[in-house]
Every structure is written in structure tokens, then in C-alpha cells.
Design an enzyme around this catalytic site. Structure first.
Site, PDB file in Angstrom:
ATOM      1  N   SER A 132      19.280  -1.656 -14.472  1.00  0.00           N
ATOM      2  CA  SER A 132      19.744  -2.361 -13.275  1.00  0.00           C
ATOM      3  C   SER A 132      19.409  -3.845 -13.294  1.00  0.00           C
ATOM      4  CB  SER A 132      19.144  -1.713 -12.030  1.00  0.00           C
ATOM      5  OG  SER A 132      17.730  -1.681 -12.105  1.00  0.00           O
TER       6      SER A 132
ATOM      7  N   GLY B 154      19.377   2.632 -13.257  1.00  0.00           N
ATOM      8  CA  GLY B 154      18.675   3.892 -13.462  1.00  0.00           C
ATOM      9  C   GLY B 154      18.497   4.270 -14.910  1.00  0.00           C
TER      10      GLY B 154
ATOM     11  N   ASN C  80      12.218   1.416 -16.513  1.00  0.00           N
ATOM     12  CA  ASN C  80      12.269   2.675 -15.765  1.00  0.00           C
ATOM     13  C   ASN C  80      11.355   3.731 -16.373  1.00  0.00           C
ATOM     14  OD1 ASN C  80      14.082   1.922 -13.697  1.00  0.00           O
ATOM     15  ND2 ASN C  80      15.831   2.201 -15.062  1.00  0.00           N
TER      16      ASN C  80
ATOM     17  N   ASP D 154      13.293  -4.171  -2.100  1.00  0.00           N
ATOM     18  CA  ASP D 154      12.626  -3.093  -2.836  1.00  0.00           C
ATOM     19  C   ASP D 154      11.467  -3.603  -3.685  1.00  0.00           C
ATOM     20  OD1 ASP D 154      13.850  -4.310  -5.039  1.00  0.00           O
ATOM     21  OD2 ASP D 154      15.326  -2.723  -5.325  1.00  0.00           O
TER      22      ASP D 154
ATOM     23  N   HIS E 289      13.967  -5.522  -7.830  1.00  0.00           N
ATOM     24  CA  HIS E 289      15.153  -6.197  -8.354  1.00  0.00           C
ATOM     25  C   HIS E 289      15.220  -7.646  -7.873  1.00  0.00           C
ATOM     26  CE1 HIS E 289      16.206  -1.866  -8.468  1.00  0.00           C
ATOM     27  NE2 HIS E 289      16.697  -2.234  -9.647  1.00  0.00           N
TER      28      HIS E 289
END
Length: 241
Positions: free
Chosen positions: A64, A101, A129, A212, A215
Site C-alpha cells: 500500500s 495488504g 506487512n 491510521d 500510510h
């Protein structure tokens, strides 16, 4: 005068590959956050417009962060790096191969058909991730090595740039330190060009990240693009000689 071709979305790139292969569709099982509305639109014009025979390709392959989660694709760092390359007079087509993801295992599973078309520069941005999920580092290292090996096999002429990542010490200082050094060790082992830390001067800074906390905002991506460009520019210069 050299001109940079329009930045292509990952989907447009895949669409072109699938037309050659005669396959009708594909899907990433690991994509679990980015909505269809947030993905770059695919247009026949972008997919079918042939590049100049002298145009080289830079493929950004990641998650992402590369995809520009929560932003317009034009605000993501691959597009910004493309603009920097254009301003510097480099004739490169930029392809954004980011999927939200994505893990190293997911990247390993799709790298083979992503490289149905050759590339000249391959920027590998995966592993974040894995670290956030506490995936065993031996597995992440093995997957990244497999991706590197596939690039060397499919596009032996490509210069590989590896984006280093860091994670908070939530899973213990040993894990976070070994995670950080994994990228340095892979770069040294494979003679890759290393971006020491992709999110330098962005990670952990609230105003440069979306709510969040993970990002980057549009302003954050500008700094990330600077981090990438410092390392990538010499690679492009070398390819011109």
C-alpha cells in the site's frame, strides 16, 4: 529531448501482459484494504499505447505504500519519482505495481507473471506487512530472495533497488533490529542498490501520516519520493552510459 512516458497503473501493466498471454483475469488474495474506488483506473489507451523502442521501464513493486493508499495515484511516490526523472531528462516509463495488504509471500506468488514484460529498473518495496504481522523473518527473507531471483531470471538486465524498512519494537527489540538488518544483508548478498529506510523523516511523524498512523499523506509521499530519488538517480545515470 527525453520525455518520461505517462505513469502506468499496476492494473494497466497487468492488462497489457494478459493480452499477450491470452488470459482473461487475475486477482491478488492478499489485497485486503484498498477499495476498488481507490485503485488507479485502467484505460485501454494506457494499456495499449506502445512505448518508444528506446523507452526504459521502472517497475515499483510493493504494497500500500507504493500503491499510495488513501491518495490519488498521482500523489504516490512512484508518480512523484517519475516526475523527477522527467525533469532530469530521463526517458523512462514508470509502472506502479503496488497492492494494498501485500506481503512478501504474496509478492512471491505474483512476481512471475508481473514480469512477463521486461523492465530496466525494479524497485522492491515489500516486508512492512510481514513485520507488522510478526511473520518469521526467515520466511520473509526467503520470499524476498525468491523475488530477487525471479527478477534476475526474467529481466537479467534490470537494476534492482531494495527499499529498506523498519518497524516499531512492539514484537521485541530483537525482532525489530533483525527486521531492519534483513534488508541490508539482502542488499549486500545480492549486490543490490539499497534505500536505507524508505520512510526516513516520515515514519512516526503524525502530521505526515494519515489517521491510521501508517500510510503517508500527500506531503509525506513527497518526502518519500525524495528518499527514493537520492538513491535512484545514480542508477538511472549509470544506465545512460
Amino acid at each position: 529531448m527525453n520525455l518520461l512516458k505517462s505513469t502506468m497503473s499496476y492494473k494497466a501493466w497487468v492488462f497489457g501482459c494478459l493480452l499477450v498471454a491470452g488470459v482473461t483475469g487475475c486477482n491478488s488474495k492478499t489485497e485486503n484494504k484498498q477499495t476498488q474506488a481507490e485503485k488507479p483506473a485502467v484505460t485501454a489507451e494506457k494499456a495499449e499505447k506502445p512505448a518508444s523502442s528506446t523507452t526504459k521501464t521502472i517497475l515499483f513493486f510493493g504494497n500500500s505504500l507504493t500503491a499510495g493508499y488513501g491518495l490519488d495515484p498521482s500523489e504516490a511516490f512512484p508518480a512523484l519519482v517519475g516526475k523527477k526523472a522527467q525533469e532530469a531528462g530521463f526517458d523512462y516509463q514508470v509502472v506502479n505495481g503496488g497492492l494494498s495488504g501485500e506481503t512478501t509471500a504474496g509478492g512471491k506468488s505474483r512476481i512471475g507473471w508481473v514480469l512477463r514484460k521486461p523492465v530496466d529498473v525494479f524497485v522492491l518495496e515489500l516486508g512492512g506487512n510481514d513485520g507488522l504481522r510478526g511473520i518469521p523473518l526467515a520466511d520473509s527473507r526467503k520470499n524476498l530472495q525468491a523475488i530477487i531471483d525471479t527478477v534476475r531470471q526474467k529481466s537479467p538486465q534490470a537494476q534492482i533497488v531494495l527499499a529498506g524498512m523498519q518497524i516499531p519494537p512492539n514484537l521485541g527489540p530483537d525482532y525489530s533490529e533483525q527486521f531492519k538488518t534483513m534488508f541490508t544483508e539482502l542488499a549486500q548478498k545480492n549486490n543490490l542498490t539499497l534505500i536505507p529506510f524508505l520512510l526516513e523523516n516520515v515514519g512516526g511523524i503524525r502530521k505526515l501520516n494519515q489517521p491510521d498512523g501508517i500510510h503517508p499523506t500527500a506531503e509525506g509521499h513527497k518526502i518519500v519520493a525524495d528518499n527514493v530519488w537520492k538513491v535512484l538517480k545514480p542508477v538511472l545515470e549509470k544506465q545512460q552510459t
